[in-house]
Motif scaffolding. Structure first.
Motif, PDB file in Angstrom:
ATOM      1  N   ASP A 127      -7.996   5.469   8.931  1.00 11.05           N
ATOM      2  CA  ASP A 127      -7.395   4.609   9.942  1.00 11.05           C
ATOM      3  C   ASP A 127      -5.964   5.060  10.212  1.00 11.05           C
ATOM      4  N   LEU A 149      -6.758  -6.086   3.259  1.00 14.09           N
ATOM      5  CA  LEU A 149      -5.898  -5.521   2.220  1.00 14.09           C
ATOM      6  C   LEU A 149      -6.703  -4.938   1.066  1.00 14.09           C
ATOM      7  N   GLU A 205      -7.454  -1.396   1.782  1.00 12.77           N
ATOM      8  CA  GLU A 205      -6.326  -0.586   2.253  1.00 12.77           C
ATOM      9  C   GLU A 205      -6.014   0.531   1.270  1.00 12.77           C
ATOM     10  N   GLU A 206      -5.967   1.758   1.772  1.00 16.22           N
ATOM     11  CA  GLU A 206      -5.640   2.907   0.948  1.00 16.22           C
ATOM     12  C   GLU A 206      -5.135   4.021   1.860  1.00 16.22           C
ATOM     13  N   TRP A 207      -3.941   4.524   1.569  1.00 17.41           N
ATOM     14  CA  TRP A 207      -3.372   5.584   2.387  1.00 17.41           C
ATOM     15  C   TRP A 207      -3.716   6.929   1.756  1.00 17.41           C
ATOM     16  N   THR A 260       0.825  -1.214   0.000  1.00 16.60           N
ATOM     17  CA  THR A 260       0.000   0.000   0.000  1.00 16.60           C
ATOM     18  C   THR A 260       0.859   1.264   0.000  1.00 16.60           C
ATOM     19  N   HIS A 275       0.037  -2.019  12.522  1.00 18.06           N
ATOM     20  CA  HIS A 275      -0.323  -0.624  12.798  1.00 18.06           C
ATOM     21  C   HIS A 275       0.768   0.269  12.222  1.00 18.06           C
ATOM     22  N   GLU A 292       6.059   0.502  10.453  1.00 18.22           N
ATOM     23  CA  GLU A 292       5.057  -0.540  10.692  1.00 18.22           C
ATOM     24  C   GLU A 292       5.384  -1.252  11.996  1.00 18.22           C
ATOM     25  N   ASN A 346     -10.472   0.045   9.014  1.00 20.92           N
ATOM     26  CA  ASN A 346     -10.617  -0.680   7.756  1.00 20.92           C
ATOM     27  C   ASN A 346     -11.077  -2.094   8.057  1.00 20.92           C
ATOM     28  N   ASN A 358      -3.088   4.404   9.030  1.00 14.60           N
ATOM     29  CA  ASN A 358      -2.248   4.757   7.887  1.00 14.60           C
ATOM     30  C   ASN A 358      -2.470   6.207   7.464  1.00 14.60           C
ATOM     31  N   ASP A 359      -3.726   6.626   7.450  1.00  8.36           N
ATOM     32  CA  ASP A 359      -4.065   7.987   7.031  1.00  8.36           C
ATOM     33  C   ASP A 359      -3.537   9.022   8.021  1.00  8.36           C
TER      34      ASP A 359
END
Length: 204
Positions: free
Chosen positions: A118, A105, A108-110, A52, A153, A144, A101, A120-121
């Motif tokens: 979430d 997977l 999953e999108e950043w 991602t 996370h 990570e 999310n 990642n954002d």
């Protein structure tokens, strides 16, 4: 289409920094590493970045471009920079509504500065905002980790001379990496943010 809360975050940071009073804000004390051995996360061998992250770089090319002016090591954390870091961390945590999310997977999108997101954002938004404020890419490292419940996370690690600091959406506090209860998996390399490396175990 890219969504952004840049002006909102910037305004929140300005208000927070403007209201800082060093005489009565004990929590704004610049952190110091308890032991030199615990100051910074040990990087291991190069490894593949998260898939991602590769997709994120295709969408946000400017966030991942190689900055060839790499010089020096960890940043010196002045009182002003510490105040800016705390204000920015709180502003982003408040600006993005948490939305876990639940698709794995596939979902999953950043995204930088979304309305909802979430971990990642939160992490990429904090890195983006600090880059915009002139912080060097070499000290803003996406990392990570694995939580105590076994979930993967994403956090942002800021590499300061006094130690690696963790900016996390699960807590408003910024803490030294050696004081968070996470298992460390991999992290961006300071010399080239497009590259990732495995992370060593905490020193005993």
């Amino acid at each position: 289409m890219q969504r952004t809360l840049g002006p909102v975050v910037a305004a929140a940071v300005a208000v927070m920094i403007g209201g800082v009073s060093w005489a009565r804000a004990a929590l704004l004390t610049v952190p110091t590493a308890p032991q030199p051995a615990l100051a910074h996360i040990e990087l291991g061998r190069p490894t593949l970045p998260p898939l991602t992250f590769t997709m994120f770089c295709l969408r946000y090319e400017a966030e991942c471009r190689l900055r060839r002016t790499f010089r020096g090591g960890p940043t010196r954390l002045t009182k002003e920079r510490w105040a800016e870091l705390k204000a920015l961390n709180r502003a982003v945590n408040r600006a993005i509504a948490p939305q876990p999310n639940e698709l794995g997977l596939a979902g999953e999108e950043w995204i930088v500065n979304p309305d909802r997101g979430d971990c990642n954002d939160y992490a990429v938004s904090k890195r983006h905002e600090l880059l915009q404020r002139g912080w060097p890419a070499r000290v803003l490292l996406l990392s990570e980790v694995v939580t105590g419940s076994g979930d993967h996370h994403l956090v942002l690690v800021v590499r300061a001379r006094t130690g690696d600091l963790v900016l996390d959406n699960l807590t408003p506090e910024i803490r030294l990496w050696s004081r968070v209860q996470y298992g460390w998996v991999r992290m961006q390399m300071p010399s080239d943010s497009r590259m990732w490396a495995t992370t060593g175990r905490p020193a005993a």
